[in-house]
Design a protein around this motif. Structure first.
Motif, short mmCIF file in Angstrom:
data_model
loop_
_atom_site.label_atom_id
_atom_site.label_comp_id
_atom_site.label_asym_id
_atom_site.label_seq_id
_atom_site.Cartn_x
_atom_site.Cartn_y
_atom_site.Cartn_z
N MET A 28 0.93 -1.54 -0.07
CA MET A 28 -0.39 0.02 0.12
C MET A 28 1.21 1.49 0.07
SD MET A 28 -2.86 -1.23 2.63
CE MET A 28 -2.47 -1.44 3.99
N LEU A 29 1.98 1.35 1.09
CA LEU A 29 2.93 2.46 0.69
C LEU A 29 3.57 2.83 -0.10
CD1 LEU A 29 3.47 2.52 4.70
CD2 LEU A 29 1.35 3.52 3.38
N ALA A 30 4.46 1.43 -0.93
CA ALA A 30 5.56 1.45 -2.01
C ALA A 30 5.33 1.07 -3.45
CB ALA A 30 6.76 0.98 -0.77
N LYS A 31 4.69 1.17 -3.23
CA LYS A 31 3.61 0.11 -4.94
C LYS A 31 4.57 -0.63 -5.91
CE LYS A 31 -0.35 2.16 -4.31
NZ LYS A 31 -1.67 1.42 -4.21
N PRO A 32 5.07 -1.77 -5.00
CA PRO A 32 6.71 -2.07 -5.10
C PRO A 32 5.87 -3.11 -6.60
CG PRO A 32 6.27 -3.89 -3.38
CD PRO A 32 5.00 -2.24 -3.74
N ASN A 33 7.29 -3.82 -7.01
CA ASN A 33 6.91 -4.55 -8.71
C ASN A 33 5.70 -5.55 -8.51
OD1 ASN A 33 7.69 -7.21 -10.01
ND2 ASN A 33 9.02 -6.23 -10.89
N GLU A 34 4.25 -6.08 -9.31
CA GLU A 34 3.49 -6.53 -9.18
C GLU A 34 3.78 -8.32 -8.62
OE1 GLU A 34 -0.87 -6.77 -10.35
OE2 GLU A 34 0.50 -5.47 -11.05
N GLN A 35 4.55 -8.80 -9.04
CA GLN A 35 5.44 -10.47 -9.75
C GLN A 35 5.91 -10.68 -8.35
OE1 GLN A 35 6.67 -10.69 -13.06
NE2 GLN A 35 5.04 -11.03 -14.17
N SER A 167 15.74 -8.67 -4.38
CA SER A 167 16.20 -7.42 -4.67
C SER A 167 16.20 -7.06 -5.87
CB SER A 167 17.74 -6.92 -3.74
OG SER A 167 18.53 -7.53 -4.25
N VAL A 168 16.78 -8.20 -7.28
CA VAL A 168 16.77 -7.20 -8.19
C VAL A 168 16.13 -6.90 -9.04
CG1 VAL A 168 17.62 -7.92 -10.25
CG2 VAL A 168 18.89 -8.89 -8.22
N GLU A 169 14.80 -7.67 -9.10
CA GLU A 169 13.75 -6.78 -9.37
C GLU A 169 12.84 -5.78 -8.95
OE1 GLU A 169 10.98 -10.91 -10.61
OE2 GLU A 169 12.72 -11.03 -9.49
N LEU A 170 13.53 -5.94 -7.36
CA LEU A 170 13.08 -4.59 -6.35
C LEU A 170 13.07 -2.84 -7.48
CD1 LEU A 170 11.42 -6.31 -3.44
CD2 LEU A 170 9.52 -5.28 -5.66
N GLY A 171 14.24 -3.26 -7.60
CA GLY A 171 15.45 -1.86 -7.45
C GLY A 171 15.18 -0.94 -5.95
N ALA A 172 15.43 0.08 -6.06
CA ALA A 172 15.36 0.87 -4.91
C ALA A 172 14.16 0.98 -4.29
CB ALA A 172 15.62 2.78 -5.69
N VAL A 173 13.59 0.33 -4.57
CA VAL A 173 11.62 0.16 -3.42
C VAL A 173 12.67 -0.93 -2.48
CG1 VAL A 173 10.22 -0.56 -2.80
CG2 VAL A 173 10.29 0.43 -5.63
#
Length: 280
Positions: A28-35, A167-173
Protein backbone atom coordinates in the motif's frame (compact mmCIF):
# COMPACT_ATOMS: atom_id res chain seq x y z
CA UNK A 1 8.02 -29.78 26.35
CA UNK A 2 4.34 -30.53 25.76
CA UNK A 3 1.78 -29.60 23.09
CA UNK A 4 4.38 -29.20 20.34
CA UNK A 5 1.71 -29.38 17.64
CA UNK A 6 -0.06 -26.39 19.19
CA UNK A 7 3.25 -24.59 19.63
CA UNK A 8 3.83 -24.91 15.88
CA UNK A 9 0.23 -24.06 14.95
CA UNK A 10 -0.10 -20.91 17.03
CA UNK A 11 3.35 -19.50 16.24
CA UNK A 12 3.15 -20.24 12.50
CA UNK A 13 -0.43 -18.95 12.14
CA UNK A 14 0.48 -15.72 13.95
CA UNK A 15 3.69 -15.40 11.91
CA UNK A 16 1.66 -15.83 8.71
CA UNK A 17 -0.62 -12.99 9.80
CA UNK A 18 2.40 -10.83 10.61
CA UNK A 19 3.94 -11.54 7.21
CA UNK A 20 0.67 -10.78 5.42
CA UNK A 21 0.22 -7.48 7.27
CA UNK A 22 3.86 -6.46 6.67
CA UNK A 23 3.59 -7.23 2.95
CA UNK A 24 0.25 -5.46 2.82
CA UNK A 25 1.75 -2.28 4.26
CA UNK A 26 4.66 -2.45 1.80
CA UNK A 27 2.19 -2.94 -1.05
CA UNK A 28 0.00 0.00 0.00
CA UNK A 29 2.81 2.43 0.81
CA UNK A 30 5.56 1.62 -1.72
CA UNK A 31 3.76 0.18 -4.78
CA UNK A 32 6.56 -2.32 -5.55
CA UNK A 33 6.97 -4.77 -8.43
CA UNK A 34 3.69 -6.66 -8.81
CA UNK A 35 5.12 -10.10 -9.58
CA UNK A 36 7.54 -9.92 -6.66
CA UNK A 37 4.76 -9.07 -4.25
CA UNK A 38 2.49 -11.81 -5.60
CA UNK A 39 5.21 -14.43 -5.03
CA UNK A 40 5.80 -13.02 -1.55
CA UNK A 41 2.12 -13.16 -0.62
CA UNK A 42 2.07 -16.83 -1.69
CA UNK A 43 4.68 -17.56 1.02
CA UNK A 44 2.12 -16.53 3.65
CA UNK A 45 0.09 -19.63 2.88
CA UNK A 46 3.10 -21.92 3.17
CA UNK A 47 3.46 -20.83 6.80
CA UNK A 48 -0.28 -21.00 7.40
CA UNK A 49 -0.55 -24.41 5.73
CA UNK A 50 2.24 -25.93 7.83
CA UNK A 51 0.58 -24.51 10.94
CA UNK A 52 -2.79 -25.96 9.96
CA UNK A 53 -1.28 -29.41 9.39
CA UNK A 54 0.40 -29.19 12.80
CA UNK A 55 -2.94 -28.36 14.43
CA UNK A 56 -4.59 -31.43 12.86
CA UNK A 57 -1.92 -33.71 14.35
CA UNK A 58 -3.05 -32.48 17.77
CA UNK A 59 -6.48 -34.10 17.32
CA UNK A 60 -7.08 -37.61 18.59
CA UNK A 61 -9.69 -38.18 15.86
CA UNK A 62 -8.79 -35.91 12.89
CA UNK A 63 -11.78 -37.11 10.86
CA UNK A 64 -14.06 -35.61 13.50
CA UNK A 65 -12.46 -32.15 13.34
CA UNK A 66 -15.42 -30.70 11.43
CA UNK A 67 -17.66 -31.40 14.44
CA UNK A 68 -16.06 -28.39 16.08
CA UNK A 69 -18.16 -26.17 13.80
CA UNK A 70 -21.26 -27.14 15.77
CA UNK A 71 -19.85 -24.99 18.56
CA UNK A 72 -20.38 -21.78 16.56
CA UNK A 73 -24.02 -21.75 17.69
CA UNK A 74 -22.96 -21.15 21.31
CA UNK A 75 -19.86 -19.05 20.48
CA UNK A 76 -17.33 -21.70 21.47
CA UNK A 77 -13.86 -20.05 21.39
CA UNK A 78 -12.42 -23.08 19.58
CA UNK A 79 -15.14 -22.95 16.92
CA UNK A 80 -14.69 -19.19 16.50
CA UNK A 81 -10.96 -19.78 16.10
CA UNK A 82 -11.66 -22.15 13.20
CA UNK A 83 -14.06 -19.64 11.65
CA UNK A 84 -11.49 -16.83 11.98
CA UNK A 85 -8.79 -19.05 10.46
CA UNK A 86 -11.08 -19.86 7.52
CA UNK A 87 -12.01 -16.21 6.96
CA UNK A 88 -8.41 -14.97 7.02
CA UNK A 89 -7.13 -17.88 4.91
CA UNK A 90 -10.01 -17.52 2.45
CA UNK A 91 -9.66 -13.75 2.06
CA UNK A 92 -5.89 -14.01 1.73
CA UNK A 93 -6.02 -16.78 -0.85
CA UNK A 94 -8.67 -14.96 -2.91
CA UNK A 95 -6.62 -11.75 -2.79
CA UNK A 96 -3.42 -13.54 -3.83
CA UNK A 97 -5.22 -15.44 -6.62
CA UNK A 98 -6.69 -12.18 -7.93
CA UNK A 99 -3.17 -10.71 -8.03
CA UNK A 100 -1.80 -13.80 -9.76
CA UNK A 101 -4.40 -13.72 -12.52
CA UNK A 102 -4.75 -9.92 -12.71
CA UNK A 103 -8.43 -9.90 -11.75
CA UNK A 104 -10.21 -6.66 -10.75
CA UNK A 105 -7.31 -4.48 -9.45
CA UNK A 106 -9.79 -2.09 -7.89
CA UNK A 107 -11.38 -4.87 -5.85
CA UNK A 108 -7.93 -6.07 -4.79
CA UNK A 109 -7.32 -2.70 -3.11
CA UNK A 110 -10.46 -3.19 -1.03
CA UNK A 111 -9.82 -6.84 -0.21
CA UNK A 112 -6.23 -6.34 1.02
CA UNK A 113 -7.06 -4.27 4.14
CA UNK A 114 -10.05 -6.51 4.87
CA UNK A 115 -7.78 -9.58 4.85
CA UNK A 116 -5.24 -7.76 7.06
CA UNK A 117 -7.95 -6.98 9.64
CA UNK A 118 -9.20 -10.58 9.49
CA UNK A 119 -5.65 -11.68 10.30
CA UNK A 120 -5.68 -9.61 13.49
CA UNK A 121 -9.10 -11.06 14.31
CA UNK A 122 -7.61 -14.55 13.93
CA UNK A 123 -4.88 -13.78 16.49
CA UNK A 124 -7.48 -12.43 18.94
CA UNK A 125 -9.61 -15.54 18.38
CA UNK A 126 -6.62 -17.82 19.12
CA UNK A 127 -5.91 -15.86 22.31
CA UNK A 128 -9.56 -16.24 23.37
CA UNK A 129 -9.14 -20.04 23.35
CA UNK A 130 -6.52 -19.78 26.10
CA UNK A 131 -7.83 -17.01 28.35
CA UNK A 132 -9.65 -19.46 30.59
CA UNK A 133 -10.76 -18.72 34.16
CA UNK A 134 -9.83 -22.31 35.00
CA UNK A 135 -6.19 -21.77 33.99
CA UNK A 136 -4.83 -18.80 35.98
CA UNK A 137 -1.41 -18.92 34.27
CA UNK A 138 -3.08 -18.22 30.90
CA UNK A 139 -6.07 -16.12 31.93
CA UNK A 140 -4.77 -12.57 31.35
CA UNK A 141 -4.19 -9.98 28.66
CA UNK A 142 -0.54 -11.11 28.61
CA UNK A 143 -1.67 -14.07 26.51
CA UNK A 144 -3.18 -11.77 23.86
CA UNK A 145 -0.15 -9.48 24.03
CA UNK A 146 2.31 -12.31 23.45
CA UNK A 147 0.34 -13.70 20.52
CA UNK A 148 0.18 -10.25 18.88
CA UNK A 149 3.91 -9.73 19.47
CA UNK A 150 4.74 -12.99 17.69
CA UNK A 151 3.15 -11.56 14.54
CA UNK A 152 4.78 -8.17 15.09
CA UNK A 153 8.37 -9.41 15.36
CA UNK A 154 8.32 -12.37 12.95
CA UNK A 155 6.24 -10.77 10.19
CA UNK A 156 8.58 -7.86 9.26
CA UNK A 157 11.63 -10.16 9.27
CA UNK A 158 9.93 -12.72 7.04
CA UNK A 159 8.85 -9.96 4.65
CA UNK A 160 12.34 -8.46 4.58
CA UNK A 161 13.92 -11.85 3.78
CA UNK A 162 11.48 -12.48 0.93
CA UNK A 163 12.01 -9.02 -0.57
CA UNK A 164 15.80 -9.17 -0.24
CA UNK A 165 15.93 -12.41 -2.26
CA UNK A 166 14.09 -10.52 -5.02
CA UNK A 167 16.00 -7.24 -4.71
CA UNK A 168 17.12 -7.27 -8.37
CA UNK A 169 13.50 -6.98 -9.54
CA UNK A 170 12.50 -4.51 -6.81
CA UNK A 171 15.33 -2.01 -7.33
CA UNK A 172 15.39 1.02 -4.99
CA UNK A 173 12.02 0.08 -3.48
CA UNK A 174 13.61 -2.92 -1.77
CA UNK A 175 16.08 -0.76 0.16
CA UNK A 176 13.34 1.65 1.28
CA UNK A 177 11.12 -1.25 2.36
CA UNK A 178 14.09 -2.88 4.11
CA UNK A 179 14.77 0.19 6.26
CA UNK A 180 11.08 0.65 7.07
CA UNK A 181 10.77 -3.01 8.11
CA UNK A 182 13.96 -2.73 10.20
CA UNK A 183 12.62 0.33 12.03
CA UNK A 184 9.31 -1.44 12.61
CA UNK A 185 10.85 -4.63 13.99
CA UNK A 186 13.18 -2.67 16.31
CA UNK A 187 10.14 -0.97 17.86
CA UNK A 188 8.11 -4.18 18.13
CA UNK A 189 11.10 -6.04 19.63
CA UNK A 190 11.38 -3.36 22.34
CA UNK A 191 7.67 -3.72 23.08
CA UNK A 192 7.95 -7.53 23.14
CA UNK A 193 10.91 -7.47 25.54
CA UNK A 194 9.29 -5.03 27.97
CA UNK A 195 6.08 -7.06 27.81
CA UNK A 196 7.94 -10.34 28.35
CA UNK A 197 9.57 -9.01 31.52
CA UNK A 198 6.18 -7.77 32.72
CA UNK A 199 4.64 -11.16 31.93
CA UNK A 200 7.30 -13.04 33.93
CA UNK A 201 6.85 -10.64 36.86
CA UNK A 202 3.06 -11.16 36.72
CA UNK A 203 3.54 -14.95 36.70
CA UNK A 204 5.73 -14.76 39.77
CA UNK A 205 3.02 -12.83 41.69
CA UNK A 206 0.11 -15.16 40.89
CA UNK A 207 -1.74 -16.35 44.04
CA UNK A 208 -1.40 -20.07 43.28
CA UNK A 209 -0.02 -22.92 45.36
CA UNK A 210 2.94 -23.51 43.01
CA UNK A 211 5.08 -20.68 41.69
CA UNK A 212 4.77 -21.05 37.88
CA UNK A 213 8.35 -19.87 37.42
CA UNK A 214 9.56 -22.73 39.62
CA UNK A 215 7.59 -25.41 37.76
CA UNK A 216 10.20 -25.95 35.05
CA UNK A 217 13.82 -26.86 35.75
CA UNK A 218 14.82 -25.35 32.42
CA UNK A 219 12.57 -22.28 32.62
CA UNK A 220 15.25 -19.66 33.39
CA UNK A 221 17.68 -21.01 30.78
CA UNK A 222 14.93 -21.14 28.16
CA UNK A 223 13.90 -17.53 28.87
CA UNK A 224 17.50 -16.34 28.59
CA UNK A 225 18.18 -18.20 25.33
CA UNK A 226 14.89 -16.95 23.94
CA UNK A 227 15.75 -13.32 24.61
CA UNK A 228 19.28 -13.75 23.19
CA UNK A 229 17.87 -15.20 19.97
CA UNK A 230 15.21 -12.49 19.72
CA UNK A 231 17.55 -9.57 20.31
CA UNK A 232 20.40 -11.10 18.28
CA UNK A 233 18.19 -11.90 15.30
CA UNK A 234 16.54 -8.50 15.17
CA UNK A 235 19.77 -6.53 15.67
CA UNK A 236 21.63 -8.54 13.02
CA UNK A 237 18.96 -7.65 10.46
CA UNK A 238 18.40 -4.07 11.60
CA UNK A 239 22.10 -3.11 11.58
CA UNK A 240 22.47 -4.60 8.12
CA UNK A 241 19.35 -2.84 6.80
CA UNK A 242 20.25 0.57 8.22
CA UNK A 243 23.72 0.24 6.60
CA UNK A 244 22.14 -0.52 3.23
CA UNK A 245 22.77 -4.28 3.19
CA UNK A 246 20.67 -6.50 0.94
CA UNK A 247 21.83 -10.07 1.68
CA UNK A 248 18.81 -12.36 1.64
CA UNK A 249 20.56 -15.11 3.58
CA UNK A 250 21.36 -12.70 6.41
CA UNK A 251 17.71 -11.64 6.72
CA UNK A 252 16.62 -15.30 6.48
CA UNK A 253 18.99 -16.20 9.33
CA UNK A 254 17.51 -13.39 11.45
CA UNK A 255 14.02 -14.66 10.63
CA UNK A 256 14.90 -18.21 11.70
CA UNK A 257 16.53 -17.00 14.96
CA UNK A 258 13.46 -14.97 15.92
CA UNK A 259 11.06 -17.72 14.84
CA UNK A 260 12.92 -20.22 17.06
CA UNK A 261 12.78 -17.74 19.95
CA UNK A 262 8.99 -17.58 19.51
CA UNK A 263 8.74 -21.39 19.48
CA UNK A 264 10.67 -21.45 22.77
CA UNK A 265 8.47 -18.78 24.32
CA UNK A 266 5.32 -20.63 23.27
CA UNK A 267 6.64 -23.96 24.60
CA UNK A 268 7.17 -22.22 27.96
CA UNK A 269 3.60 -20.87 27.77
CA UNK A 270 2.15 -24.37 27.37
CA UNK A 271 4.45 -25.93 29.95
CA UNK A 272 3.30 -23.62 32.76
CA UNK A 273 -0.28 -24.85 32.44
CA UNK A 274 -1.69 -24.77 35.95
CA UNK A 275 -5.35 -25.41 36.66
CA UNK A 276 -7.35 -23.37 39.18
CA UNK A 277 -7.81 -26.55 41.22
CA UNK A 278 -4.08 -26.54 41.95
CA UNK A 279 -4.44 -24.11 44.84
CA UNK A 280 -6.15 -20.85 44.02
Amino acid sequence: MSQLSLVFFTVLAQSAVGLFVALGLVEMLAKPNEQVMTRSFMAVFVLLGIGAVASVTHLAQPLRMFNVMFGVAHASPLSLEIVALSLFGGAGVVYTAMRLFGIAPGLQKLLLPVAMVLGIVLILAIAKVYTLATVPTWNSNWTTFQFLMTAAVVGPLAAAALLRFQSVELGAVQMLADKALATTVLMTMAMALVGYVGYLFWLGQLPVAVNPLAMLSYGQMLAMVRMVLLVGGVLMFAVSALRGGSCGYQAATSFVMVLVSEFMGRAFFYDIYLSAGSGM
